[in-house]
Enzyme design. Structure first.
Site: not given
Length: 379
Positions: A306, A98, A191, A311, A308, A218, A148, A337
């Protein structure tokens, strides 16, 4: 025996999504799962200990970037990627394909491989299936990806057909060049763009090679979400039920839920940390651009729902101040976060599958998140 195996636990009666577990030489993780991306052997601004504490079961690193720097030989000398980055849980490395097709403006695709230029120095490089395997074998990840061709979207049918056939030939060469099948699993990549018959052709040919897992490539390359879902609906059922299914490069909340409903087990994307570095956060009510002026005196957490670290301890006003001041700590807080949000979302997806209510969960989540609004501005 293969290095990586899939254990099916349950199929959601309401949606058809599947709950499972992937077993690797460095431990197991529950699926469906989102995998944070650590391109250069690090998830940007976060420590391995933080990733483990928020529930990350597997992370990714990038073959191309680690080949360029520091070099796979240095990683191998350090004892492999796990020791090099101090992460003793599963790791997946992509093939580098990629990046070859997305970062290099000048490239020459040949049957033997791809000639292109280093995106940093401009130096001439050559990457082939054999070279991609040699690099990944040296890095030592639990899961390796076949090399690929990553075709553009949209692409003409004739071009896509030739690309699929080349990807199949390259997959065969990857299998032949893979030297560590006992402790590294090599996944094939299906693909074919949005051409159903080409997806079927690609899947059939790769399944005949008996890879221990399969990815769908893809997608999430510019096509509408409806197109991605349609491709998944006819491609995922083609893949073996007893092996992991991996949708590459997908990390938006809606795509994770919709992909799980369509039978995907593994997802990855740089999205949560990339947008975090720009001051954008995922919340239970949709997208929040914390750097906006409207947050200058907002002393609420990023997401009141949240739990976390970010937060629990810091306000929107403070985080906005840090990001506007270009303080690294602000980027750490938003990145933490966003990753916590997606990992928590996948835990909720797994619980909904267990309770046979994933479609109900999707409806509630989409309504709260704002996906059902025609003017919604989400990812």
């Amino acid at each position: 025996m293969t290095a990586v195996t899939y254990e099916h636990i349950k199929t959601c009666r309401q949606s058809g999504a599947r709950l499972g577990k992937v077993h690797t030489p460095h431990g197991s993780f529950d699926t469906p799962a989102f995998m944070p991306v650590g391109t250069l052997a690090t998830v940007k601004t976060l420590s391995p200990e933080e990733l483990e504490s928020m529930g990350a079961g597997m992370i990714l690193s990038n073959t191309y970037h680690l080949w360029i720097r520091p070099g796979e030989d240095i990683v191998e000398e350090a004892g492999g990627l796990h020791k090099f980055m101090n992460w003793n849980k599963p790791i997946l490395t992509d093939s580098g394909g990629f990046q070859v097709f997305s970062l290099s403006k000048l490239r020459d695709i040949k049957e033997e491989g791809v000639h292109f230029r280093n995106h940093i120095s401009g130096a001439k490089l050559f990457l082939s299936p054999e070279k991609a395997m040699q690099i990944q074998n040296s890095l030592g990840a639990d899961v390796m990806m076949a090399f690929d061709e990553c075709p553009p979207y949209p692409a003409e049918e004739e071009y896509m057909k030739a690309s699929v056939e080349r990807t199949t030939r390259w997959a065969e060469r990857c299998l032949e060049a893979h030297t560590r099948p006992k402790d590294q699993a090599l996944f094939g990549i299906v693909q074919g763009g949005d051409y159903r018959h080409l997806r079927e052709k690609s899947a059939k040919e790769l399944i005949s090679m008996d890879f221990p897992g399969y990815a769908i490539g893809g997608l999430s390359v510019g096509e509408p979400k409806e197109t991605m879902n349609r491709v998944l609906e006819y491609t995922t059922p083609l893949l073996p039920q007893n092996k992991p299914r991996y949708l590459m490069g997908v990390g938006s909340a809606d795509a994770l839920i919709d992909g799980s409903i369509r039978g995907i087990d593994m997802f990855d994307c740089v999205l949560p940390t990339r947008i975090g570095r720009n001051g954008t956060c995922m919340t239970s009510k949709g997208r929040l651009v914390v750097r906006n002026a409207s947050n200058a005196r907002d002393f609420r957490p990023i997401d009141e729902a949240c739990g976390c670290y970010t937060c629990r301890n810091y306000s929107r006003a403070y985080i906005r101040h840090l990001i506007k001041s270009e303080e690294t700590f602000g980027v750490r807080l938003t990145s933490y976060h966003n990753l916590y949000f997606l990992l928590s979302l996948m835990q909720q997806v797994r619980e909904a599958i267990q309770q046979d209510r994933l479609l109900d969960f999707r409806e509630t989540f989409f309504e709260q998140y704002g996906f059902n609004r025609p003017d919604a501005k989400n990812f």
